[in-house]
Design a protein around this motif. Structure first.
Motif, PDB file in Angstrom:
ATOM      1  N   LYS A  62      37.692  59.608  21.185  1.00 38.06           N
ATOM      2  CA  LYS A  62      37.884  60.169  22.512  1.00 38.06           C
ATOM      3  C   LYS A  62      39.342  60.591  22.703  1.00 38.06           C
ATOM      4  CE  LYS A  62      38.308  55.614  24.750  1.00 38.06           C
ATOM      5  NZ  LYS A  62      37.740  54.731  25.780  1.00 38.06           N
ATOM      6  N   LYS A  63      39.525  61.676  23.450  1.00 37.13           N
ATOM      7  CA  LYS A  63      40.837  62.312  23.590  1.00 37.13           C
ATOM      8  C   LYS A  63      41.891  61.361  24.126  1.00 37.13           C
ATOM      9  CE  LYS A  63      41.485  65.255  26.922  1.00 37.13           C
ATOM     10  NZ  LYS A  63      41.378  66.476  27.770  1.00 37.13           N
ATOM     11  N   GLU A  64      41.487  60.426  24.996  1.00 43.15           N
ATOM     12  CA  GLU A  64      42.463  59.525  25.612  1.00 43.15           C
ATOM     13  C   GLU A  64      43.215  58.675  24.584  1.00 43.15           C
ATOM     14  OE1 GLU A  64      39.268  60.501  28.554  1.00 43.15           O
ATOM     15  OE2 GLU A  64      39.344  59.889  26.454  1.00 43.15           O
TER      16      GLU A  64
ATOM     17  N   VAL B 297      38.242  64.452  20.933  1.00 46.85           N
ATOM     18  CA  VAL B 297      37.372  65.302  21.738  1.00 46.85           C
ATOM     19  C   VAL B 297      37.284  64.757  23.159  1.00 46.85           C
ATOM     20  CG1 VAL B 297      35.990  66.042  19.760  1.00 46.85           C
ATOM     21  CG2 VAL B 297      35.296  64.025  21.045  1.00 46.85           C
ATOM     22  N   ASP B 298      36.985  65.647  24.073  1.00 46.24           N
ATOM     23  CA  ASP B 298      36.805  65.289  25.476  1.00 46.24           C
ATOM     24  C   ASP B 298      35.328  64.991  25.700  1.00 46.24           C
ATOM     25  OD1 ASP B 298      36.620  65.072  28.211  1.00 46.24           O
ATOM     26  OD2 ASP B 298      37.958  66.753  28.626  1.00 46.24           O
ATOM     27  N   ARG B 299      35.001  63.715  25.879  1.00 52.28           N
ATOM     28  CA  ARG B 299      33.597  63.328  26.025  1.00 52.28           C
ATOM     29  C   ARG B 299      32.978  63.857  27.311  1.00 52.28           C
ATOM     30  NH1 ARG B 299      33.162  56.993  25.002  1.00 52.28           N
ATOM     31  NH2 ARG B 299      34.613  57.031  26.760  1.00 52.28           N
ATOM     32  N   GLY B 300      33.817  64.203  28.296  1.00 49.72           N
ATOM     33  CA  GLY B 300      33.289  64.693  29.566  1.00 49.72           C
ATOM     34  C   GLY B 300      32.844  66.142  29.517  1.00 49.72           C
ATOM     35  N   LYS B 301      33.178  66.854  28.453  1.00 48.59           N
ATOM     36  CA  LYS B 301      32.801  68.263  28.304  1.00 48.59           C
ATOM     37  C   LYS B 301      31.975  68.388  27.032  1.00 48.59           C
ATOM     38  CE  LYS B 301      37.037  69.721  30.649  1.00 48.59           C
ATOM     39  NZ  LYS B 301      38.305  70.475  30.520  1.00 48.59           N
TER      40      LYS B 301
ATOM     41  N   ALA C 220      33.104  69.863  23.555  1.00 50.06           N
ATOM     42  CA  ALA C 220      33.479  68.813  22.601  1.00 50.06           C
ATOM     43  C   ALA C 220      32.810  69.044  21.257  1.00 50.06           C
ATOM     44  CB  ALA C 220      33.100  67.440  23.157  1.00 50.06           C
TER      45      ALA C 220
ATOM     46  N   LYS D 154      34.443  71.924  19.486  1.00 49.25           N
ATOM     47  CA  LYS D 154      35.748  71.499  18.974  1.00 49.25           C
ATOM     48  C   LYS D 154      35.577  70.656  17.713  1.00 49.25           C
ATOM     49  CE  LYS D 154      39.841  68.793  20.327  1.00 49.25           C
ATOM     50  NZ  LYS D 154      40.853  69.774  19.925  1.00 49.25           N
TER      51      LYS D 154
END
Length: 244
Positions: free
Chosen positions: A100-102, A121-125, A129, A132
């Motif tokens: 996850k990106k964070e 990756v951004d799990r919210g998108k 994601a 990407k």
């Protein structure tokens, strides 16, 4: 009283483990900055130390079953706690994670993750994601290794159920390489949250390879059935240990 003592031992173990993470990161940094092999070596050194120290500090043994892959493969594993990450990584030579990106901004973990070629990756998108992930996997094919992904997208505590997401199937189809599923029972001894580390033997198991060529539907069904069946069996082993 015994639980209180185990909690204290667990707390000391955790403090020392994270302190050693910092020390190892600093020691290996000059090498890691100029050569990706230095980042892999640092991560392997820390994983090895954690496994060794857990045995005598908190009575937690670890076991790796099956045959860990060494070539260019997709590893898709059950994720119950930080320990399955440690065990999978310690077993393969050049592991890199879909994460996850964070975590990119997390001290040490984020910096070393980037040096090792991990993909954030951004799990919210979800759609973005997946695109990407595919683009970065394709771009990274010049740097072979074992790409590790957790198909449920997050830690799942023993007994809980969460759906398997489509991202692993997209990568499987795009990469065209073998997929190695991994089962585990580590959450029974090293939970996702809290301090307590329980005595016993935590296991991950590298399972038979899923060859390229399956449809998305076939792959997802095979993957979930394989991982869940073997993880449930391993958790039954763990319950037998904990009930003694």
């Amino acid at each position: 009283m015994s639980n209180a003592i185990q909690w204290v031992r667990s707390f000391i173990f955790i403090v020392i483990a994270y302190f050693l993470m910092l020390v190892i990161a600093i020691v290996f940094l000059p090498w890691a900055l100029f050569d990706r092999r230095g980042a892999f070596a640092a991560a392997h050194a820390w994983c090895k130390w954690v496994r060794w120290s857990a045995r005598w500090m908190v009575g937690l043994d670890t076991e790796i079953r099956g045959t860990p892959p060494t070539g260019e493969v997709l590893i898709v594993g059950k994720h119950q706690s930080f320990l399955d990450i440690i065990l999978i990584y310690s077993a393969v030579p050049r592991g890199k994670f879909i994460m996850k990106k964070e975590l990119i901004w997390a001290p040490i973990v984020g910096q070393y993750g980037k040096m090792m070629g991990c993909i954030a990756v951004d799990r919210g998108k979800r759609g973005a994601a997946i695109k990407k992930m595919v683009a970065e996997v394709n771009a990274g094919r010049r740097d072979p290794g074992q790409l590790i992904i957790f198909p449920q997208g997050t830690r799942v505590e023993p007994g809980d159920k969460k759906p398997y997401k489509i991202g692993s199937a997209v990568l499987y189809g795009e990469m065209g390489t073998d997929c190695v599923p991994v089962a585990c029972n580590v959450g029974m001894f090293w939970p996702a949250h809290g301090i307590m580390r329980r005595k016993g033997t935590a296991v991950i198991e590298f399972l038979p390879t899923i060859k390229p060529g399956l449809s998305t539907k076939e792959f997802m069904a095979t993957l979930e059935n394989t991982i869940e069946t073997h993880s449930n069996a391993l958790m039954d082993e763990a319950r037998a240990q904990l009930s003694r």
